[in-house]
Design a protein around this motif. Structure first.
Motif, short mmCIF file in Angstrom:
data_model
loop_
_atom_site.label_atom_id
_atom_site.label_comp_id
_atom_site.label_asym_id
_atom_site.label_seq_id
_atom_site.Cartn_x
_atom_site.Cartn_y
_atom_site.Cartn_z
N VAL A 177 -19.49 26.32 29.36
CA VAL A 177 -18.61 27.20 30.13
C VAL A 177 -19.08 28.65 30.00
N LEU A 178 -19.36 29.07 28.77
CA LEU A 178 -19.81 30.44 28.53
C LEU A 178 -21.09 30.76 29.28
N ASN A 179 -22.06 29.88 29.22
CA ASN A 179 -23.34 30.12 29.89
C ASN A 179 -23.16 30.28 31.39
N LEU A 180 -22.37 29.40 31.97
CA LEU A 180 -22.14 29.46 33.41
C LEU A 180 -21.44 30.75 33.79
N ALA A 181 -20.39 31.11 33.04
CA ALA A 181 -19.62 32.30 33.36
C ALA A 181 -20.49 33.56 33.25
N PHE A 182 -21.21 33.70 32.16
CA PHE A 182 -22.00 34.91 31.95
C PHE A 182 -23.17 35.03 32.92
N LYS A 183 -23.65 33.88 33.46
CA LYS A 183 -24.66 33.96 34.51
C LYS A 183 -24.09 34.60 35.77
N HIS A 184 -22.81 34.42 36.01
CA HIS A 184 -22.18 35.04 37.17
C HIS A 184 -21.88 36.52 36.96
N PHE A 185 -21.98 36.98 35.71
CA PHE A 185 -21.79 38.41 35.45
C PHE A 185 -23.08 39.21 35.63
N LYS A 186 -24.18 38.51 35.87
CA LYS A 186 -25.46 39.21 36.03
C LYS A 186 -25.49 39.95 37.36
N HIS A 187 -26.00 41.15 37.33
CA HIS A 187 -26.07 41.97 38.54
C HIS A 187 -27.15 41.43 39.47
N LYS A 188 -26.80 41.24 40.76
CA LYS A 188 -27.77 40.75 41.74
C LYS A 188 -28.40 41.94 42.46
N GLU A 189 -29.56 42.37 41.99
CA GLU A 189 -30.19 43.57 42.55
C GLU A 189 -30.69 43.30 43.96
N GLY A 190 -30.39 44.22 44.84
CA GLY A 190 -30.91 44.14 46.19
C GLY A 190 -30.14 43.25 47.12
N TYR A 191 -29.10 42.58 46.59
CA TYR A 191 -28.36 41.65 47.46
C TYR A 191 -27.24 42.38 48.18
N SER A 192 -27.20 42.20 49.47
CA SER A 192 -26.04 42.65 50.23
C SER A 192 -25.98 41.82 51.49
N THR A 194 -23.04 39.21 54.10
CA THR A 194 -21.66 38.95 54.52
C THR A 194 -20.79 38.48 53.37
N ASN A 195 -21.39 37.80 52.41
CA ASN A 195 -20.61 37.21 51.31
C ASN A 195 -20.51 38.11 50.08
N THR A 196 -20.90 39.38 50.21
CA THR A 196 -20.88 40.27 49.04
C THR A 196 -19.50 40.32 48.39
N GLY A 197 -18.47 40.46 49.21
CA GLY A 197 -17.10 40.51 48.67
C GLY A 197 -16.73 39.25 47.94
N ASN A 198 -17.14 38.09 48.49
CA ASN A 198 -16.83 36.82 47.84
C ASN A 198 -17.58 36.65 46.53
N VAL A 199 -18.80 37.20 46.45
CA VAL A 199 -19.56 37.14 45.20
C VAL A 199 -18.80 37.87 44.10
N HIS A 200 -18.23 39.04 44.43
CA HIS A 200 -17.44 39.79 43.45
C HIS A 200 -16.17 39.03 43.06
N ILE A 201 -15.56 38.35 44.02
CA ILE A 201 -14.35 37.57 43.74
C ILE A 201 -14.67 36.45 42.74
N ILE A 202 -15.80 35.79 42.95
CA ILE A 202 -16.18 34.70 42.05
C ILE A 202 -16.47 35.24 40.65
N ALA A 203 -17.13 36.40 40.57
CA ALA A 203 -17.39 37.00 39.25
C ALA A 203 -16.08 37.30 38.54
N ASP A 204 -15.09 37.80 39.29
CA ASP A 204 -13.77 38.07 38.69
C ASP A 204 -13.09 36.78 38.24
N LEU A 205 -13.28 35.71 39.01
CA LEU A 205 -12.69 34.42 38.62
C LEU A 205 -13.28 33.92 37.31
N TYR A 206 -14.59 34.07 37.17
CA TYR A 206 -15.21 33.66 35.90
C TYR A 206 -14.76 34.58 34.76
N ALA A 207 -14.47 35.84 35.08
CA ALA A 207 -13.92 36.74 34.05
C ALA A 207 -12.54 36.24 33.61
#
Length: 829
Positions: A177-192, A194-207
């Motif tokens: 669980v920890l490994n999966l969650a912390f992988k979602h906390f990694k910053h995605k450089e250069g990504y932008s 349509t789904n940018t907002g959803n990516v942040h939502i998922i990171a918050d969910l793992y938080a």
């Protein structure tokens, strides 16, 4: 139980070009052996249902526009059935958590098409991708599916991980669980994309998942965070590294300190001290601000609950470690927005003497920023002020009378300047000011009433000098109601204001306060210690209502010539808007507060007139108040019903057919409310009699003659029964029927009174026979043999041509002579 449910891998292959083609979803036929143990059967059935329902929800999400946030469709509270399913999985996790987690991870990996340990969110596209537009859109759609799977996966994790204290989990599963969650906390450089907002939502969910996990596996979470942070700090400083550190810090924002046992409390603040040390060392402004935000999120719940814990050395050291440096940094403009909340929190969790020695200095800084040109800074200063005030008044219980008076006067003068028509800062939610006064009233009721609320409500002002100050009066009236309600319900001390953070899963608990709706009487005001203030507030309410009705009430009715063909959005602007906001509060306060100086008939007339106001919310509040009077105040019922009828006759005419129909519908609803209230009262009385002696029911105390008010309604119904509009005639018949139903419930059928609809039904055959030729339907009616079964009410609501409608109008009008001979219709009809 060790067996798991295996879900066969399946994917969706969306077709972008053709909207007519439907995506096919191949679900495996999962068969469950009915002979397995009951527990296994339950969990397998439950998980099978989850897999099916999850796929259905993913299908829905895939069919939605890419711009729509996933939370709108998947968040808790959007689908009650799916919420129940997840809650059920949480319940069964008490008995088979490891097995359930393994199966859940298996489902997740198969959904993502990854069988190894490298599964994580990988952006499929970016603005730099070179494919054609069609390919990019396809990538975005597939990416949206991956994110939807993550969303559902997190919803279940949040619920089932709460059961770890009941059913321990092997360390490898915790690390997974920890490994999966912390992988979602990694910053995605250069990504932008349509789904940018959803990516942040998922990171918050793992938080949020990490926040739940930390409640039972804190040391594992702490170790993972510290390790990840250490690796990033060892890298060469760059914008990407800075953003990666900030993303990692934000992954801990739902971590909450366990207040007991004390060992867990100390462990939490030892971790906080490690973070505080990094805060003091780091030079980058953004990282420092991110850490400050994290401290605030963690400390506010602590401040709301802390008592003797302020004396625990680790908390004391944490406060002293950060306070002075943070206070000095806050004087710099670039730091003030981020550090004011942190200084506030440090003071709020400090020892009493530390607080008293330092808070007044920071308080002056907050007061000086209330008029700051930057609205964000003025808002931050106000929120800091009201949290500090809560600690000062509620937790520390103030100081000596002289010092306390001086402190409170300074705050009140800054927020509500004498002689000013507004409050400071402007454009701030009024609820914050209400809370501030409520906190003061908790320990200094007399000061709050005489020095603040009376001034806000302009109590004691002569009619010549009385003027409407909408925001100030709105605050004054609302806080009086809150204080009175709290005292009557014995709520105790008001809670500390929170940050208002909403959990991304939708699990945020909002305890809805239920306010009393019963009129506050002089006797009850005396019991709660507000008798010397209550009459003056009622007089102030009377003055406010009269002025508002004159300024934004009567002139803004939809029957007014000035409002013809105008949109509410165009009319409720400028100075009118805060006045209408105040009007809403005043109407919502009735019948809790009855204005002193306004007669009952005048108040009912005012409420009735507001049901045709331009403002939709004001219309709803006015009608709700009328309904409350019908339900809960027996001695008002006749006046409300007759008053509403006379209002329709005077104010609403055939020139406004829609308003007339709506008004009649409301009249029918009011009669129905009376009937409902009587039925409830009769049922309660019968229950009480059955409990006491089992005797047969007797006549209700409610059953007294109401002939006059009933005939007022009937007279009005007969008038509109003559309308040329069939819809209006139907409403007239509904009105007559409701009166008959209420007449029956009140057991008034044994008296000498006869209702109009009964007279009409009794005489309808002879009247219809005399005038049927006027409708042009006499031959068809005679042939069909329907004439004997017709009632006048039936004829009245039959649609027809203009000539037929005119004939029906004549028919109804001529029938009056028959009705009036039996039923006494009041003057004016």
């Amino acid at each position: 139980m060790t067996q798991e449910v295996y879900i066969t891998k399946h994917r969706i292959s969306p077709t972008i070009n053709s909207t007519s083609e439907k995506r096919s979803v191949i679900m495996s036929n999962i068969t469950i052996d009915p002979d397995v143990k009951p527990g296994e059967y339950v969990i397998k059935s439950l998980f099978t249902e989850f897999a099916i329902q999850a796929e259905k929800k993913i299908e829905v999400v895939m069919a939605e526009p890419l711009e729509k946030p996933l939370s709108r469709s998947l968040q808790r509270g959007e689908d009650f059935q799916f919420d129940q399913l997840i809650s059920s999985m949480s319940s069964v996790a008490e008995h088979c958590l490891p097995s359930l987690l393994r199966t859940l991870f298996d489902w997740y990996k198969r959904q993502n098409g990854t069988e190894d340990e490298s599964y994580e969110y990988r952006p499929r596209s970016s603005t730099k991708s070179k494919g054609d537009e069609q390919q990019r859109e396809r990538d975005y759609l597939l990416e949206r599916r991956d994110l939807a799977v993550d969303f559902i996966f997190c919803l279940v994790l949040v619920e089932v991980l709460k059961q770890i204290p009941v059913h321990p989990v092997p360390d490898p599963l915790v690390h997974e669980v920890l490994n999966l969650a912390f992988k979602h906390f990694k910053h995605k450089e250069g990504y932008s994309g349509t789904n940018t907002g959803n990516v942040h939502i998922i990171a918050d969910l793992y938080a949020e998942v990490i926040g739940v996990l930390a409640q039972s596996k804190f040391q594992a979470v702490r170790k993972k965070f510290v390790t990840e942070l250490k690796e990033l700090r060892q890298k060469e400083q760059s914008p990407h590294v800075v953003q990666s550190i900030i993303s990692l810090i934000m992954g801990m924002k739902f971590f909450r300190v366990k207040m007991y046992p004390v060992e867990d409390f100390e462990a939490s603040f030892q971790f906080m001290q490690e973070c505080a040390q990094y805060f003091l060392e780091v030079k980058d402004k953004d990282i420092k601000h991110s850490l400050a935000g994290l401290f605030v999120e963690i400390l506010i719940p602590v401040a709301a609950a802390v008592k003797n814990e302020v004396n625990v050395p680790c908390l004391k050291n944490f406060v002293e470690m950060l306070y002075q440096t943070t206070f000095e940094l806050s004087s710099r403009k670039k730091h003030s927005l981020a550090l004011y909340p942190l200084i506030t929190c440090l003071l709020c969790v400090s020892q009493k003497q530390f607080f008293l020695n330092n808070w007044h200095i920071f308080l002056q800084n907050c007061l000086s920023h209330l008029k700051n040109k930057d609205p964000k800074m003025s808002r931050v200063a106000l929120e800091s002020l009201y949290r500090l005030l809560w600690v000062y008044v509620i937790r520390i219980k103030c100081e000596s009378n002289t010092v306390t008076q001086s402190r409170l006067m300074g705050i009140v003068s800054a927020l509500f300047p004498k002689g000013s028509r507004s409050v400071v800062p402007r454009d701030t939610p009024l609820n914050i000011f209400v809370k501030i006064i409520q906190f003061i009233a908790q320990e200094r009721l007399d000061f709050a009433m005489k020095e603040i609320i009376f001034d806000l409500l302009s109590v004691g002002k002569s009619p010549k000098t009385f003027a409407i100050n909408p925001e100030r009066m709105n605050i004054g009236l609302r806080v009086f109601l809150v204080i009175a309600d709290s005292l009557q319900q014995k709520d105790g001390e008001p809670p500390m204001p929170t940050t208002g953070v909403v959990l991304p899963s939708g699990n945020t608990l909002r305890v809805k306060k239920i306010f009393l709706n019963k009129t506050l009487t002089d006797e009850e005001a005396k019991v709660i210690g507000m008798s010397i203030y209550y009459p003056q507030v009622r007089k102030a309410l009377d003055s406010i209502l009269r002025h508002l009705d004159k300024e934004v009430g009567r002139p803004m009715c939809m029957t007014s010539v000035q409002m013809t063909n105008k949109e509410p959005e165009d009319m409720i602007t400028g100075e009118r808007k805060p006045k209408i906001d105040l009007f809403r509060t005043c109407i919502a306060a009735i019948p809790r507060l009855i204005p002193d100086g306004m007669s009952r008939n005048d108040l009912i007339e005012l409420l009735a007139r507001l049901t045709i106001h331009m403002d939709e919310e004001l219309r709803a509040l006015a009608f709700n108040t009328l309904q409350a009077l019908m339900l809960d105040f027996p001695d008002w019922r006749e006046d409300v019903l007759s008053g509403f009828v006379y209002f329709i006759v005077r104010e609403v005419t055939d020139l406004h057919p829609t308003l007339l129909d709506n008004a009649v519908k409301m009249l029918v609803q009011l009669i129905s409310q009376w009937k409902q209230a009587v039925q409830i009262q009769n049922k309660n009385q019968e229950t009480q009699r059955g409990v006491t002696n089992g005797s047969a029911p007797t006549l209700s105390l409610e059953r007294t003659p109401y002939s006059n008010v009933f005939h007022v309604v009937e007279g009005f119904a007969l008038v509109i029964l003559c309308s040329t509009r069939s819809a209006t005639r139907r409403l007239a018949v509904s009105c007559l029927k409701e009166i008959r139903a209420l007449f029956t419930v009140l057991d008034m059928t044994k008296g000498d009174d006869e209702l109009a609809i009964d007279v009409m039904d009794r005489l309808s055959s002879s009247i219809l026979e005399s005038f049927i030729h006027l409708t042009g339907a006499d031959q068809g009616t005679e042939k069909s043999g329907l004439l004997p079964g017709f009632t006048l009410a039936t004829v009245a609501i039959c649609p027809g041509s203009c000539d037929q409608n005119l004939a029906i109008w004549q028919l109804n009008a001529l029938s009056w002579s028959h009705v009036i001979t039996t039923v006494t219709i009041p003057d004016g009809f």
